[in-house]
Enzyme design. Structure first.
Site, PDB file in Angstrom:
ATOM      1  N   ILE A  80       0.897  -1.154   0.000  1.00 35.24           N
ATOM      2  CA  ILE A  80       0.000   0.000   0.000  1.00 35.24           C
ATOM      3  C   ILE A  80       0.940   1.210   0.000  1.00 35.24           C
ATOM      4  O   ILE A  80       1.502   1.562   1.043  1.00 35.24           O
ATOM      5  CB  ILE A  80      -0.922   0.027   1.226  1.00 35.24           C
ATOM      6  CG1 ILE A  80      -1.804  -1.226   1.271  1.00 35.24           C
ATOM      7  CG2 ILE A  80      -1.801   1.275   1.211  1.00 35.24           C
ATOM      8  CD1 ILE A  80      -2.713  -1.304   2.502  1.00 35.24           C
ATOM      9  N   PRO A  81       1.167   1.826  -1.147  1.00 39.16           N
ATOM     10  CA  PRO A  81       2.311   2.735  -1.314  1.00 39.16           C
ATOM     11  C   PRO A  81       2.120   4.130  -0.730  1.00 39.16           C
ATOM     12  O   PRO A  81       2.112   5.137  -1.450  1.00 39.16           O
ATOM     13  CB  PRO A  81       2.485   2.776  -2.838  1.00 39.16           C
ATOM     14  CG  PRO A  81       1.099   2.601  -3.363  1.00 39.16           C
ATOM     15  CD  PRO A  81       0.423   1.643  -2.415  1.00 39.16           C
ATOM     16  N   CYS A  82       2.009   4.202   0.589  1.00 40.65           N
ATOM     17  CA  CYS A  82       1.851   5.502   1.234  1.00 40.65           C
ATOM     18  C   CYS A  82       3.103   6.362   1.080  1.00 40.65           C
ATOM     19  O   CYS A  82       3.043   7.586   1.253  1.00 40.65           O
ATOM     20  CB  CYS A  82       1.478   5.342   2.703  1.00 40.65           C
ATOM     21  SG  CYS A  82       2.664   4.400   3.678  1.00 40.65           S
ATOM     22  N   HIS A  83       4.233   5.735   0.728  1.00 42.18           N
ATOM     23  CA  HIS A  83       5.459   6.503   0.509  1.00 42.18           C
ATOM     24  C   HIS A  83       5.350   7.414  -0.716  1.00 42.18           C
ATOM     25  O   HIS A  83       6.149   8.326  -0.878  1.00 42.18           O
ATOM     26  CB  HIS A  83       6.661   5.560   0.351  1.00 42.18           C
ATOM     27  CG  HIS A  83       6.529   4.577  -0.768  1.00 42.18           C
ATOM     28  ND1 HIS A  83       5.865   3.372  -0.621  1.00 42.18           N
ATOM     29  CD2 HIS A  83       6.950   4.615  -2.061  1.00 42.18           C
ATOM     30  CE1 HIS A  83       5.914   2.711  -1.760  1.00 42.18           C
ATOM     31  NE2 HIS A  83       6.560   3.438  -2.655  1.00 42.18           N
TER      32      HIS A  83
END
Length: 289
Positions: A252-255
């Site tokens: 889950i690419p919150c970066h």
């Protein structure tokens, strides 16, 4: 003392050296330090450092450094905004997942959420990755946690999981999780089945995490942009809080969400790791080369 040219590094050691170099490159970008100066920060010769860095990133340190600048981040914010607007207009999910990885997010039921894992069996393991040590945990239905650490042992890992899954049965089983880790961090060119995430969160958190999956590889969005994507344009702060609770890093690419100014902003697993992830993804995205 510099490391010998014959020295080989584990994934963990390589990431520690790369992260230190990236931090120096970011902090001194305006001075544009040369290869030898950067290599000195990690006690390597410039030849050894160039080789190690290129193996990790796929490109040279000089080329990589362009992906660490505020100017680059601002340019990518604008491009991503257009991509996401086209996605919304077409009613389609965005392309650009990491290599052949496709991720489906399955939310737990309200009942499962309230019981904090009662009746669930969760297997977890600790592994080295290109971005440091990783704790990964799985239920029978999918990945429920993925956290990065600078150092971690089985006891720390179990305590971390107990904080989220008070009533679950926790089983340390790194053999059971290694195949999943290999799929995530050593993907093949052969298309496989989707990775399933089995996560618990509020309805709003789930909505934000699903929206994160629409941000393509190599792209960068803002908190306000993500709030707009879920039709909550005035909820940027709440979106930021939901991002901070993301239980499954990387997948889950919150970066990929940063401040409108182009600055990194916070990250649950460290700003330098966020910088490394974003710049590494940019280096892997053929459309940006």
């Amino acid at each position: 003392m510099k490391f010998s040219l014959d020295k080989t590094f584990s994934d963990r050691e390589t990431y520690e050296l790369i992260a230190k170099a990236i931090a120096f490159m970011r902090q001194n970008h305006c001075q544009q330090p040369d290869l030898e100066t950067i290599a000195q920060q990690v006690n390597l010769s410039k030849y050894h450092f160039q080789r190690l860095f290129t193996q990790w990133a796929g490109i040279s340190p000089k080329r990589f450094s362009q992906y660490l600048t505020v100017e680059y981040a601002k340019a990518q914010i604008a491009k991503t905004k257009n991509i996401l607007e086209l996605t919304l207009d077409a009613g389609l999910s965005s392309p650009g997942r990491l290599h052949d990885l496709f991720v489906n997010l399955e939310a737990m039921s309200p009942g499962e959420f309230k019981t904090k894992g009662k009746g669930l069996q969760i297997r977890y393991g600790i592994h080295d990755t290109p971005f440091g040590i990783c704790l990964i945990a799985k239920t029978t239905r999918g990945i429920c946690n993925l956290h990065f650490y600078d150092s971690v042992d089985e006891t720390v890992a179990e305590n971390c999981l107990l904080g989220e899954w008070t009533n679950a049965e926790l089983i340390y089983d790194s053999q059971a999780t290694k195949e999943t880790i290999d799929r995530i961090f050593q993907p093949t060119e052969v298309e496989g089945s989707a990775l399933i995430l089995h996560v618990k969160g509020t309805n709003f958190q789930i909505q934000v995490w699903r929206a994160l999956l629409k941000i393509p590889l190599g792209s960068i969005a803002t908190y306000r942009g993500l709030a707009t994507l879920i039709n909550r344009p005035n909820a940027a702060r709440a979106v930021g809080n939901a991002i901070g609770k993301n239980p499954v890093g990387y997948l889950i690419p919150c970066h990929r969400v940063i401040r409108e100014s182009g600055e990194m902003g916070g990250y649950r697993w460290g700003t330098e790791r966020k910088s490394a992830l974003l710049a590494w993804e940019a280096s892997q995205n053929k459309s940006l080369k």
